[in-house]
Design a protein around this motif. Structure first.
Motif, PDB file in Angstrom:
ATOM      1  N   UNK A 119       4.934   5.276  -6.252  1.00  9.44           N
ATOM      2  CA  UNK A 119       5.250   5.632  -5.127  1.00  9.44           C
ATOM      3  C   UNK A 119       4.467   7.295  -4.955  1.00  9.44           C
ATOM      4  N   UNK A 120       3.568   7.533  -4.273  1.00 11.58           N
ATOM      5  CA  UNK A 120       2.461   8.251  -4.506  1.00 11.58           C
ATOM      6  C   UNK A 120       1.599   8.041  -4.869  1.00 11.58           C
ATOM      7  N   UNK A 121       1.369   6.768  -4.889  1.00 10.40           N
ATOM      8  CA  UNK A 121       0.394   6.251  -5.771  1.00 10.40           C
ATOM      9  C   UNK A 121       0.323   6.308  -7.605  1.00 10.40           C
ATOM     10  N   UNK A 122       1.416   6.811  -7.403  1.00  8.85           N
ATOM     11  CA  UNK A 122       1.976   7.199  -9.361  1.00  8.85           C
ATOM     12  C   UNK A 122       2.962   5.652  -9.761  1.00  8.85           C
ATOM     13  N   UNK A 123       2.597   5.037 -10.584  1.00  6.65           N
ATOM     14  CA  UNK A 123       3.643   3.726 -10.942  1.00  6.65           C
ATOM     15  C   UNK A 123       4.118   4.532 -12.174  1.00  6.65           C
TER      16      UNK A 123
ATOM     17  N   UNK B 140      17.332  21.527   0.232  1.00  3.88           N
ATOM     18  CA  UNK B 140      15.153  20.822   0.664  1.00  3.88           C
ATOM     19  C   UNK B 140      15.190  19.464   0.300  1.00  3.88           C
ATOM     20  N   UNK B 141      13.996  18.862   1.405  1.00  2.76           N
ATOM     21  CA  UNK B 141      13.083  18.266   1.519  1.00  2.76           C
ATOM     22  C   UNK B 141      12.891  17.625   0.275  1.00  2.76           C
ATOM     23  N   UNK B 142      12.399  16.109   0.546  1.00  5.21           N
ATOM     24  CA  UNK B 142      12.063  15.333  -0.759  1.00  5.21           C
ATOM     25  C   UNK B 142      10.710  14.454   0.388  1.00  5.21           C
ATOM     26  N   UNK B 143       9.254  14.157   0.440  1.00  6.74           N
ATOM     27  CA  UNK B 143       9.058  13.456   0.658  1.00  6.74           C
ATOM     28  C   UNK B 143       8.075  12.139  -0.497  1.00  6.74           C
ATOM     29  N   UNK B 144       8.400  11.475  -0.475  1.00  2.00           N
ATOM     30  CA  UNK B 144       7.573  10.016  -0.945  1.00  2.00           C
ATOM     31  C   UNK B 144       7.423   8.655  -0.024  1.00  2.00           C
ATOM     32  N   UNK B 145       6.197   8.933  -0.423  1.00  4.03           N
ATOM     33  CA  UNK B 145       4.945   7.946   0.010  1.00  4.03           C
ATOM     34  C   UNK B 145       5.665   5.696  -0.808  1.00  4.03           C
ATOM     35  N   UNK B 146       5.890   5.214  -0.335  1.00  3.76           N
ATOM     36  CA  UNK B 146       5.469   3.965  -0.397  1.00  3.76           C
ATOM     37  C   UNK B 146       3.909   3.427  -1.250  1.00  3.76           C
ATOM     38  N   UNK B 147       3.747   3.020  -1.780  1.00  2.00           N
ATOM     39  CA  UNK B 147       2.074   2.588  -1.959  1.00  2.00           C
ATOM     40  C   UNK B 147       1.641   1.474  -2.872  1.00  2.00           C
ATOM     41  N   UNK B 148       1.028   0.600  -2.584  1.00  2.00           N
ATOM     42  CA  UNK B 148       0.640  -0.548  -2.981  1.00  2.00           C
ATOM     43  C   UNK B 148      -1.158  -0.610  -2.763  1.00  2.00           C
ATOM     44  N   UNK B 149      -1.830  -1.315  -3.465  1.00  4.68           N
ATOM     45  CA  UNK B 149      -2.839  -1.783  -3.614  1.00  4.68           C
ATOM     46  C   UNK B 149      -2.676  -3.632  -3.633  1.00  4.68           C
ATOM     47  N   UNK B 150      -3.082  -4.302  -2.371  1.00  5.32           N
ATOM     48  CA  UNK B 150      -2.610  -6.065  -2.550  1.00  5.32           C
ATOM     49  C   UNK B 150      -3.479  -6.308  -3.290  1.00  5.32           C
ATOM     50  N   UNK B 151      -4.445  -6.379  -2.960  1.00  7.89           N
ATOM     51  CA  UNK B 151      -5.600  -7.482  -4.273  1.00  7.89           C
ATOM     52  C   UNK B 151      -5.270  -6.979  -5.483  1.00  7.89           C
ATOM     53  N   UNK B 152      -4.891  -6.083  -6.318  1.00  3.76           N
ATOM     54  CA  UNK B 152      -4.527  -5.976  -7.783  1.00  3.76           C
ATOM     55  C   UNK B 152      -3.203  -6.314  -7.640  1.00  3.76           C
ATOM     56  N   UNK B 153      -1.903  -6.071  -7.084  1.00  2.00           N
ATOM     57  CA  UNK B 153      -0.780  -6.418  -6.502  1.00  2.00           C
ATOM     58  C   UNK B 153      -0.079  -5.104  -7.420  1.00  2.00           C
ATOM     59  N   UNK B 154      -0.324  -4.231  -7.503  1.00  2.00           N
ATOM     60  CA  UNK B 154      -0.221  -2.981  -7.440  1.00  2.00           C
ATOM     61  C   UNK B 154       1.100  -1.945  -6.747  1.00  2.00           C
ATOM     62  N   UNK B 155       1.752  -1.578  -7.384  1.00  2.00           N
ATOM     63  CA  UNK B 155       3.374  -1.244  -6.456  1.00  2.00           C
ATOM     64  C   UNK B 155       3.195   0.447  -7.216  1.00  2.00           C
TER      65      UNK B 155
END
Length: 570
Positions: A472-476, A455-470
């Motif tokens: 996966x998939x927009x979920x901390x 099976x395949x798993x896709x994850x996105x590396x996400x963040x908000x620069x101004x808030x300095x929030x990082x």
């Protein structure tokens, strides 16, 4: 002519060594270079380590570091493949601590991640790590508690192979690179949360705008500036923390300390390169000498000769260098944002120096780097509100998880990511030097597992620069469910970097088998570098039961949410 240090640079250069010498823990560098193990090298099967506060003076100002055995970096631990090692770690701090053995395959309860592997080591307490070594090569270790790694809790590991290696060399040196700040790590974190670009002293100016208009025309320049403005980002934002706060160290020494390792003419020298920094990518070279890469992340690769290589945070590389006739050569590792460098010398005798290169020009991110390509004019706010669930059917468009849509933790998404395995990276393209790329790395053995992923798993590396929030998939991490694997299965993990930052992603407990664009096995690693706008995949064999950490190895990104638990169950 080698530079003559001023009194200030002399003090700055000798600061760390002076503090440690006062504790009786630092032997002259010549003795280390002559092959005799200095006190901060420990070998055998039984080890006693303690983590505690230590006074240091790296920049001319006294500070307190958190160290292992009063040494910055900690002792080089020298092990042997097949041995069972026991390490008793005592906590002399006033806060809990831990040690994670980065890249070492071991049982989950020995991995050293508080809250997952074990409860951590309380002040005044101790913990006994015990495991059998099933690998050889160059690795490292560090605290996995809070921001202690930034404060000095890290060191190198060298595991000698059970069987002789095919490489012949006369000298063997560990080169551990790191970043040090006189500011407390908590103060750095607070600054980034208040103003994420506070350490970026190289923002574009009116003069840059005028130059760009002259080179590219008014319309193109204004359009490009407007695209960046809509994303509230800067193309000069390559590193969250720069030399505005950091001093870059080689084996605990700042550039003016001139850390030295010795050679004799005609010798071949093995250099074990370790990036143990909290936040800094280094581009390493030795002007006048070629580097033959023989190992990546501890494991052998088919030798490839280059002039330069980028070392992502947490990666290790072993290189062979055939030394020439000059009396000295500069060991030069410039930061990716070109604001500073770590530096030492490879010399015939101690005290020599060679010319230190001028750092390369400051690179700039482009829309192509961001994975937008010709889509740089798309409205960013509009992209965030699009229905990305249907994007997979649109030619050339990257689909995104629903959790990214209208998400205050996501400030951008890549529309056309690429693997870019043959790309040297930002600031290294077309520099006239042969630069190592991931496409150059080839394992000398076939895929160790051999099975196709089930099976395949896709994850996105996400963040908000101004808030300095990082995330996966927009979920901390605090809001994320564990990534669950079944013991024995083979999965493909695909990472998509939706941010403008480069992220080194580390999976604990299991190897990451990097693939090329056609899904063919390239090389086995423990840390996968993810440049901006990239999409890369690797296979993982879930052969280790337990709860494992999976995270970005930029320390402040991990601490602010780019972290997941991987749970392997029967």
């Amino acid at each position: 002519m080698p530079p003559t240090p001023t009194r200030r640079t002399f003090v700055k250069g000798l600061g760390a060594a002076t503090a440690l010498a006062g504790l009786g823990l630092w032997r002259p560098l010549a003795q280390a270079a002559e092959g005799r193990l200095p006190p901060h090298d420990l070998s055998g099967q039984q080890f006693d380590l303690f983590i505690g506060p230590t006074p240091v003076n790296i920049t001319g100002r006294p500070r307190i570091a958190q160290t292992i055995n009063n040494s910055l970096p900690g002792p080089v631990l020298r092990w042997r493949e097949g041995d069972s090692v026991t390490l008793r770690v005592r906590n002399h701090l006033d806060q809990p601590t831990s040690i994670h053995w980065h890249g070492i395959i071991l049982p989950a309860n020995m991995d050293g991640v508080p809250g997952l592997s074990f409860a951590g080591i309380e002040p005044g307490g101790d913990y006994r790590y015990q495991f059998t070594l099933r690998q050889s090569g160059t690795y490292w270790y560090h605290s996995h508690s809070g921001l202690q790694e930034q404060a000095g809790v890290y060191g190198a590991i060298v595991i000698e192979p059970r069987e002789p290696e095919p490489h012949i060399y006369q000298r063997d040196h560990v080169l551990l690179f790191s970043d040090w700040s006189d500011q407390a790590p908590e103060a750095l974190m607070a600054t980034l949360k208040k103003q994420s670009d506070a350490f970026n002293y190289h923002k574009r100016t009116v003069g840059d705008f005028i130059d760009d208009v002259a080179d590219h025309g008014w319309r193109s320049t204004v359009s490009e500036r407007w695209a960046w403005a809509k994303m509230r980002m800067s193309p000069t934002d390559l590193a969250d923390i720069s030399a505005a706060s950091y001093t870059y160290l080689l084996n605990g020494q700042p550039p003016d300390g001139n850390f030295t390792c010795l050679f004799q003419p005609g010798e071949t020298v093995r250099l074990r390169l370790i990036n143990a920094s909290a936040m800094t990518y280094f581009d390493f070279r030795i002007p006048g000498l070629k580097l033959t890469v023989i190992a990546a992340d501890g494991l052998p690769v088919t030798p490839v000769t280059v002039d330069e290589l980028r070392i992502a945070v947490a990666e290790t590389y072993d290189v062979l260098v055939s030394v020439g006739d000059l009396p000295a050569y500069t060991l030069f590792a410039q930061s990716m944002d070109r604001t500073g460098y770590a530096r030492g010398t490879l010399a015939r005798v101690t005290g020599l120096q060679a010319p230190v290169p001028t750092p390369d020009p400051r690179p700039l991110l482009s829309m192509d780097d961001m994975g937008h390509g010709g889509m740089g004019q798309m409205d960013h706010a509009g992209m965030a509100g699009m229905d990305h669930s249907n994007m997979a059917s649109m030619p050339g468009m990257q689909a995104h998880p629903a959790s990214e849509t209208d998400n205050p933790l996501v400030d951008m998404q890549t529309m056309a990511p690429r693997a870019n395995l043959a790309d040297p990276g930002i600031g290294l393209r077309g520099n006239g030097r042969r630069v190592l790329t991931y496409a150059d790395l080839r394992s000398p053995y076939p895929d160790p597992d051999g099975r196709e992923p089930s099976r395949d798993i896709e994850l996105h590396l996400t963040g908000h620069m101004e808030r300095f929030a990082w995330s996966f998939d927009g979920i901390k991490f605090s809001d994320a469910e564990p990534l669950r694997l079944k013991y024995g299965e083979r999965v493909r993990i695909t990472l998509v970097n939706d941010t403008m930052m480069t992220h080194p992603i580390h999976l604990h407990g299991m190897w990451s088998d990097l693939e090329d664009e056609q899904g063919r096995f390239l090389v086995r690693k423990h840390t996968i570098d993810m440049p901006p706008g990239s999409r890369r995949s690797y296979r993982v064999s879930a052969d280790a039961l337990g709860r494992w950490a999976y995270h970005c190895h930029l320390l402040y990104h991990m601490e602010t949410g780019m972290f997941r638990e991987v749970r392997v169950d029967e």
